[in-house]
Design a protein around this motif. Structure first.
Motif, PDB file in Angstrom:
ATOM      1  N   MET A 411       0.850  -1.197   0.000  1.00 43.08           N
ATOM      2  CA  MET A 411       0.000   0.000   0.000  1.00 43.08           C
ATOM      3  C   MET A 411       0.882   1.243   0.000  1.00 43.08           C
ATOM      4  O   MET A 411       1.941   1.266   0.610  1.00 43.08           O
ATOM      5  CB  MET A 411      -0.934  -0.015   1.209  1.00 43.08           C
ATOM      6  N   GLU A 412       0.397   2.273  -0.694  1.00 42.88           N
ATOM      7  CA  GLU A 412       1.202   3.458  -0.943  1.00 42.88           C
ATOM      8  C   GLU A 412       0.626   4.710  -0.303  1.00 42.88           C
ATOM      9  O   GLU A 412      -0.585   4.880  -0.243  1.00 42.88           O
ATOM     10  CB  GLU A 412       1.301   3.683  -2.454  1.00 42.88           C
ATOM     11  N   TYR A 413       1.532   5.566   0.177  1.00 48.81           N
ATOM     12  CA  TYR A 413       1.190   6.900   0.656  1.00 48.81           C
ATOM     13  C   TYR A 413       2.343   7.795   0.245  1.00 48.81           C
ATOM     14  O   TYR A 413       3.403   7.301  -0.146  1.00 48.81           O
ATOM     15  CB  TYR A 413       0.968   6.889   2.179  1.00 48.81           C
ATOM     16  N   ILE A 446       8.743  -1.807  -5.969  1.00 47.51           N
ATOM     17  CA  ILE A 446       8.710  -0.982  -7.186  1.00 47.51           C
ATOM     18  C   ILE A 446       7.303  -0.422  -7.400  1.00 47.51           C
ATOM     19  O   ILE A 446       7.113   0.766  -7.652  1.00 47.51           O
ATOM     20  CB  ILE A 446       9.163  -1.800  -8.410  1.00 47.51           C
ATOM     21  N   HIS A 447       6.310  -1.289  -7.266  1.00 49.40           N
ATOM     22  CA  HIS A 447       4.930  -0.858  -7.512  1.00 49.40           C
ATOM     23  C   HIS A 447       4.496   0.239  -6.534  1.00 49.40           C
ATOM     24  O   HIS A 447       3.981   1.281  -6.956  1.00 49.40           O
ATOM     25  CB  HIS A 447       3.981  -2.057  -7.411  1.00 49.40           C
ATOM     26  N   GLU A 448       4.716   0.013  -5.249  1.00 52.85           N
ATOM     27  CA  GLU A 448       4.218   0.977  -4.259  1.00 52.85           C
ATOM     28  C   GLU A 448       5.009   2.285  -4.306  1.00 52.85           C
ATOM     29  O   GLU A 448       4.432   3.367  -4.178  1.00 52.85           O
ATOM     30  CB  GLU A 448       4.232   0.380  -2.850  1.00 52.85           C
ATOM     31  N   ILE A 449       6.330   2.197  -4.472  1.00 52.56           N
ATOM     32  CA  ILE A 449       7.105   3.433  -4.625  1.00 52.56           C
ATOM     33  C   ILE A 449       6.694   4.138  -5.921  1.00 52.56           C
ATOM     34  O   ILE A 449       6.613   5.364  -5.990  1.00 52.56           O
ATOM     35  CB  ILE A 449       8.621   3.133  -4.605  1.00 52.56           C
ATOM     36  N   GLY A 450       6.377   3.347  -6.948  1.00 57.75           N
ATOM     37  CA  GLY A 450       5.901   3.926  -8.217  1.00 57.75           C
ATOM     38  C   GLY A 450       4.650   4.767  -8.030  1.00 57.75           C
ATOM     39  O   GLY A 450       4.428   5.757  -8.731  1.00 57.75           O
ATOM     40  N   HIS A 451       3.834   4.395  -7.041  1.00 55.53           N
ATOM     41  CA  HIS A 451       2.628   5.183  -6.749  1.00 55.53           C
ATOM     42  C   HIS A 451       2.968   6.589  -6.260  1.00 55.53           C
ATOM     43  O   HIS A 451       2.096   7.464  -6.244  1.00 55.53           O
ATOM     44  CB  HIS A 451       1.782   4.486  -5.686  1.00 55.53           C
ATOM     45  N   SER A 452       4.214   6.805  -5.849  1.00 56.05           N
ATOM     46  CA  SER A 452       4.602   8.179  -5.496  1.00 56.05           C
ATOM     47  C   SER A 452       4.322   9.119  -6.668  1.00 56.05           C
ATOM     48  O   SER A 452       4.025  10.291  -6.471  1.00 56.05           O
ATOM     49  CB  SER A 452       6.103   8.242  -5.184  1.00 56.05           C
ATOM     50  N   ASP A 469      -4.450   5.321 -11.724  1.00 57.75           N
ATOM     51  CA  ASP A 469      -3.221   5.163 -10.950  1.00 57.75           C
ATOM     52  C   ASP A 469      -2.697   3.732 -11.033  1.00 57.75           C
ATOM     53  O   ASP A 469      -1.531   3.509 -11.311  1.00 57.75           O
ATOM     54  CB  ASP A 469      -3.429   5.585  -9.483  1.00 57.75           C
ATOM     55  N   GLU A 470      -3.586   2.731 -10.852  1.00 62.46           N
ATOM     56  CA  GLU A 470      -3.092   1.348 -10.836  1.00 62.46           C
ATOM     57  C   GLU A 470      -2.647   0.880 -12.219  1.00 62.46           C
ATOM     58  O   GLU A 470      -1.649   0.173 -12.353  1.00 62.46           O
ATOM     59  CB  GLU A 470      -4.173   0.405 -10.287  1.00 62.46           C
ATOM     60  N   GLY A 471      -3.398   1.243 -13.250  1.00 66.70           N
ATOM     61  CA  GLY A 471      -3.056   0.792 -14.597  1.00 66.70           C
ATOM     62  C   GLY A 471      -1.772   1.437 -15.088  1.00 66.70           C
ATOM     63  O   GLY A 471      -0.842   0.766 -15.552  1.00 66.70           O
ATOM     64  N   ILE A 472      -1.701   2.771 -14.970  1.00 64.61           N
ATOM     65  CA  ILE A 472      -0.508   3.483 -15.414  1.00 64.61           C
ATOM     66  C   ILE A 472       0.697   3.051 -14.588  1.00 64.61           C
ATOM     67  O   ILE A 472       1.781   2.804 -15.105  1.00 64.61           O
ATOM     68  CB  ILE A 472      -0.748   5.014 -15.350  1.00 64.61           C
ATOM     69  N   ASN A 473       0.476   2.905 -13.262  1.00 66.56           N
ATOM     70  CA  ASN A 473       1.584   2.496 -12.394  1.00 66.56           C
ATOM     71  C   ASN A 473       2.005   1.050 -12.667  1.00 66.56           C
ATOM     72  O   ASN A 473       3.192   0.732 -12.654  1.00 66.56           O
ATOM     73  CB  ASN A 473       1.187   2.662 -10.925  1.00 66.56           C
ATOM     74  N   SER A 474       1.044   0.171 -12.929  1.00 62.87           N
ATOM     75  CA  SER A 474       1.407  -1.214 -13.226  1.00 62.87           C
ATOM     76  C   SER A 474       2.177  -1.286 -14.546  1.00 62.87           C
ATOM     77  O   SER A 474       3.066  -2.124 -14.712  1.00 62.87           O
ATOM     78  CB  SER A 474       0.161  -2.099 -13.317  1.00 62.87           C
ATOM     79  N   ALA A 523      -8.346  -3.252 -13.422  1.00 67.93           N
ATOM     80  CA  ALA A 523      -7.789  -1.913 -13.163  1.00 67.93           C
ATOM     81  C   ALA A 523      -6.269  -1.893 -13.198  1.00 67.93           C
ATOM     82  O   ALA A 523      -5.672  -0.825 -13.258  1.00 67.93           O
ATOM     83  CB  ALA A 523      -8.276  -1.409 -11.808  1.00 67.93           C
ATOM     84  N   TYR A 524      -5.640  -3.061 -13.125  1.00 67.24           N
ATOM     85  CA  TYR A 524      -4.182  -3.122 -13.113  1.00 67.24           C
ATOM     86  C   TYR A 524      -3.647  -3.629 -14.460  1.00 67.24           C
ATOM     87  O   TYR A 524      -3.092  -2.891 -15.248  1.00 67.24           O
ATOM     88  CB  TYR A 524      -3.678  -4.037 -11.997  1.00 67.24           C
ATOM     89  N   THR A 525      -3.816  -4.934 -14.691  1.00 65.09           N
ATOM     90  CA  THR A 525      -3.091  -5.526 -15.823  1.00 65.09           C
ATOM     91  C   THR A 525      -3.682  -5.182 -17.186  1.00 65.09           C
ATOM     92  O   THR A 525      -2.936  -5.018 -18.140  1.00 65.09           O
ATOM     93  CB  THR A 525      -2.968  -7.053 -15.661  1.00 65.09           C
TER      94      THR A 525
HETATM   95 ZN   LIG Z   1      -1.165  -0.077  -6.635  1.00 68.13          ZN
END
Ligand SMILES: [Zn+2]
Length: 811
Positions: A411-413, A446-452, A469-474, A523-525
């Motif tokens: 999880m990301e913040y 990588i994924h959660e830091i990518g959410h930054s 956010d999830e699609g672009i970040n994934s 929403a992701y892949t």
């Molecule tokens: Zn995510």
């Protein structure tokens, strides 16, 4: 037009008549326009969002600053806080009330999330009983025993006057004493508390983990604290108040602001939080501060708290408390973690020339993380910053952190992430992990830091459009993962999305997140794959990278909607992508382009002396009649053979015999041609090229480019690419004419499997034998090879040969 006939001589895949049903003039019936203007469904551009997908000249967003004092009561797993909120109204609208998000109320037994949840087991009125897991029973008991949700003690104005508030599920409306006009700001304070959720029971996004048999009597905790203060609901130009109930799946949309947070915890705790530590002198030892300095330019992560120190720490426990102070600017949220178990490492990352030149990447984990964490967590953070910044913008914050919280998964913040995977303690005292767990840790960091970057800086609305956010970040995490180790399976690889795109009961990507049945692929892949295809296949890297960077930079620290993304990608690349957004984001169509048949043709010369004998050759090449052949084999003589004395002209001349009448008519045809027509015919006859008609069917509905690998008789190969526009006027079937000087022997559609084509067996002409596997019965049915803990299994001693007789196995 003069008649120039193309005669089918060889048909590689048989022939059947196909009705010409897809006329361009057809506006009724089965015709579907796959290229309709996307503007028909996008919101009308306005002064806040332009037709080109940019923030408009009157773009605005609210700003909300928080000053929070919070105390962690470890013994009672309880948190109490006071937050002073400054709300700056930058909207052109006057607001008479404000909405706040009370996410902790999701866990109340009277919440919509709880009351709206369903029981999914077999009907008990059958022979098989319904099933309920012990896990679910534990959750029911826990919710019965524990008071969950926010206790809001007071909401007061700056001067101390009470403000009326109304709680609506996970939302709270605060009625302002006076209307808040455009440009004005208001300050108020919320006094609140809540019982922290047990992460091992309810798997919340924020909560605590308990280590019951740990070094300290009664055990230790890791607190991973998120959604822990009443946060302002976003007020936007596209929806007004985005006050949709929090149901658990759809995440958040928030306002940017500055934070000052004072966190009071047991004195032996280490705290990680969004932002920068402001009082290191008071909470860290001189040695720890010195190590932080060394970490800035270290080649490998430096321990701020070593494993030995952390072990020493977690044995004690204290009644003393200490207050850690953090500051963060321009962030949309704030999260923190606290534990006396934390090992802490750090390594600097430099961005020369950027506004933020020096960044500290840090990881916080218990001994249970093992070398999996000490080797990879902080390095994976830095790798993410390197790759993501190349595609978007410089990382603008001073820290980037990864905290071990097993119940979260990932999880990301802003500036801080919670990540799940850990090592396993073995009998010999070592901590080992499987290849899958190693890939999971690197991948999740990588994924959660990518959410930054998405959505912490490019601040899209997660509750409405999870894919943004999830699609672009994934997509980007799959790029970064491949740059770390190409053997890490990439989530954006087109062939992996095929099963989902063929599945029933799926929704378009554009569906609101709480309504999506399979959020992972939806929403992701799927969007990640779509974006990967956009870059590698549709636009090409140069056009895509420019447009994507443009989108990222236009919308950093702003609030884009899907239309802004769709429009910017077209605006900056010059590529019409309406059909692509339609097919991939607004429908559940899949890709399946089939190559139904190929005709090989030779151009008639119109000269009867040539064409008639060619036709005679074609007729001769047909297989002989079985009936005639068998009569002959039986020695049966025909009437003609038995009566050779009766003959005429046609016994010596077939229907392809050329007469002067034919030659005269050919000469007259030549004389009737214009000079240019004769030149064209002569050249075509002398070149004697091969003419191929390839018939394609769009079986999946989703229009895509047709990519062909063509192999010729001389062994050479060529790749031909036709844009998706080939389907514009005939979306179900198209024919393409190929003119070549070499003979085609083989054609493969989408040879590199880059389009997510769901059925590749119709991609081959001639068809191929399908490679697959067959497994015998008495075999290991369990998980994949990468699920084994080889690190541990490798220590297994080989049993002597006779031991095999008892048939037992310890694997
Ligand atoms: Zn995510």
């Amino acid at each position: 037009m003069k008649k120039i006939a193309l005669v089918a001589a060889v048909c590689l895949a048989g022939f059947s008549g196909v009705a010409l049903s897809q006329g361009i003039q057809q506006t009724k019936g089965s015709f579907v326009d796959k290229f309709r203007q996307l503007d028909e469904v996008l919101p009308t551009p306005n002064v806040y969002r332009t037709a080109g997908g940019q923030p408009g000249h009157q773009y605005w967003q609210q700003e909300v600053d928080y000053q929070i004092d919070v105390t962690l009561d470890e013994a009672n797993q309880r948190l109490a806080g006071t937050e002073a909120i400054t709300y700056q109204n930058n909207a052109p609208d006057t607001l008479s009330y404000l909405w706040l998000q009370l996410d902790q109320n999701q866990h109340r037994s009277d919440s919509i999330a709880e009351l709206g949840s369903t029981f999914n087991s077999a009907n008990p009125q059958t022979d098989t009983p319904a099933r309920i897991s012990l896990d679910s029973l534990r959750s029911l008991q826990y919710m019965e025993d524990t008071e969950l949700g926010y206790e809001i003690n007071s909401v007061t104005l700056d001067g101390g006057a009470e403000l009326a508030f109304t709680i609506v599920g996970t939302l709270m409306r605060v009625d302002l004493a006076q209307p808040l006009r455009p440009g004005q700001s208001v300050q108020f304070t919320v006094d609140y508390a809540y019982n922290i959720v047990n992460g091992d029971v309810l798997y919340p996004r924020g909560g605590y983990e308990h280590f019951p048999d740990d070094e300290r009597e009664g055990g230790n905790h890791i607190f991973a604290i998120a959604q822990w203060f009443p946060r302002l609901v976003a007020y936007t130009d596209y929806e007004g108040w985005t006050n949709k109930e929090f149901l658990g799946a759809g995440e958040f949309t928030l306002e940017f602001g500055d934070y000052e947070v004072a966190i009071t915890v047991p004195e032996d705790h280490i705290v990680a939080a969004t932002g920068e530590l402001l009082n290191a002198n008071q909470v860290l030892t001189a040695a720890q501060r010195e190590r932080l300095q060394q970490a800035q330019n270290a080649a490998r992560p430096v321990y701020i708290v070593t494993p030995e120190e952390a072990l020493e720490n977690e044995r004690e426990g204290t009644a003393q408390t200490v207050t850690w102070r953090f500051g963060a600017e321009r962030v949309r949220d704030f999260a923190w973690a606290s534990s006396r178990k934390f090992i802490w490492d750090a390594k600097g990352y430099q961005q020369p020339g950027a506004d933020q030149e020096q960044i500290l990447a840090m990881s916080f984990y218990p001994k249970e993380g093992g070398t999996l964490w000490s080797e990879y967590s902080t390095e994976a953070i830095i790798h993410t910053l390197e790759v993501y910044s190349r595609f978007t913008f410089d990382y603008p914050y001073p820290t980037a952190q990864s905290v071990s919280a097993k119940f979260v998964g990932g999880m990301e913040y802003p500036m801080i992430t919670f990540n799940g995977p850990r090592a396993t303690l073995q009998d010999d005292g070592s901590r080992t992990y499987s290849l899958a767990e190693k890939r999971f840790l690197i991948g999740v960091v990588i994924h959660e830091i990518g959410h930054s970057y998405f959505p912490m800086i490019v601040n899209s609305d997660e509750r409405q459009w999870t894919w943004m956010d999830e699609g672009i970040n994934s997509y980007l995490d799959s790029v970064a993962g491949r740059e770390w180790d190409p053997d890490i399976p990439g989530g954006a690889e087109p062939r992996y999305i095929v099963d989902y795109m063929l599945s029933q009961n799926q929704q378009p990507i554009m569906t609101q997140s709480d309504s999506v049945t399979s959020l992972g692929p939806n929403a992701y892949t799927k969007p990640a794959t779509a974006i990967n295809i956009l870059r590698e296949t549709i636009m090409g890297r140069e056009l895509f990278d420019f447009a994507f960077k443009e989108y990222s930079q236009l919308w950093k620290f702003k609030r884009p909607t899907p239309s802004d993304f769709f429009r910017t990608m077209e605006e900056a690349s010059g590529v019409d992508l309406d059909w692509f957004w339609h097919g991939w984001f607004y429908t559940t169509d899949h890709v399946d382009i089939g190559l139904n048949r190929i005709y090989e043709m030779r151009l008639d010369t119109e000269n009867p002396d040539i064409d008639y004998s060619r036709q005679r050759e074609i007729e001769k090449s047909l297989p002989p009649s079985v009936l005639v052949e068998r009569n002959r084999a039986e020695g049966l003589q025909t009437w003609v053979e038995r009566n050779p004395d009766v003959r005429d002209f046609y016994d010596d001349n077939d229907q392809f015999t050329v007469t002067n009448k034919d030659r005269n008519s050919y000469n007259a045809f030549l004389e009737g041609l214009e000079d240019w027509e004769r030149a064209v015919l002569e050249r075509a006859v002398s070149e004697d090229r091969k003419y191929y008609i390839l018939e394609f069917a769009n079986e999946g509905g989703l229009v895509m480019p047709i990519i062909l690998e063509v192999e010729y008789a001389d062994g050479s190969k060529e790749t031909l690419r036709f844009p998706a526009e080939i389907w514009r006027r005939s979306p179900a079937q198209v024919k393409k004419l190929l003119v070549t000087s070499k003979q085609i022997t083989n054609v493969v559609v989408d040879p590199l499997q880059e389009t997510a084509d769901a059925n590749i067996e119709n991609n081959y002409d001639p068809r191929r034998i399908i490679p697959s596997r067959i497994e015998s019965f008495k075999s290991d049915g369990g998980g994949g090879l990468d699920g084994r803990d080889i690190m541990q299994d490798i220590k297994t001693e080989l049993k002597p040969a006779e031991a095999e007789d008892d048939g037992s196995s310890d694997n």
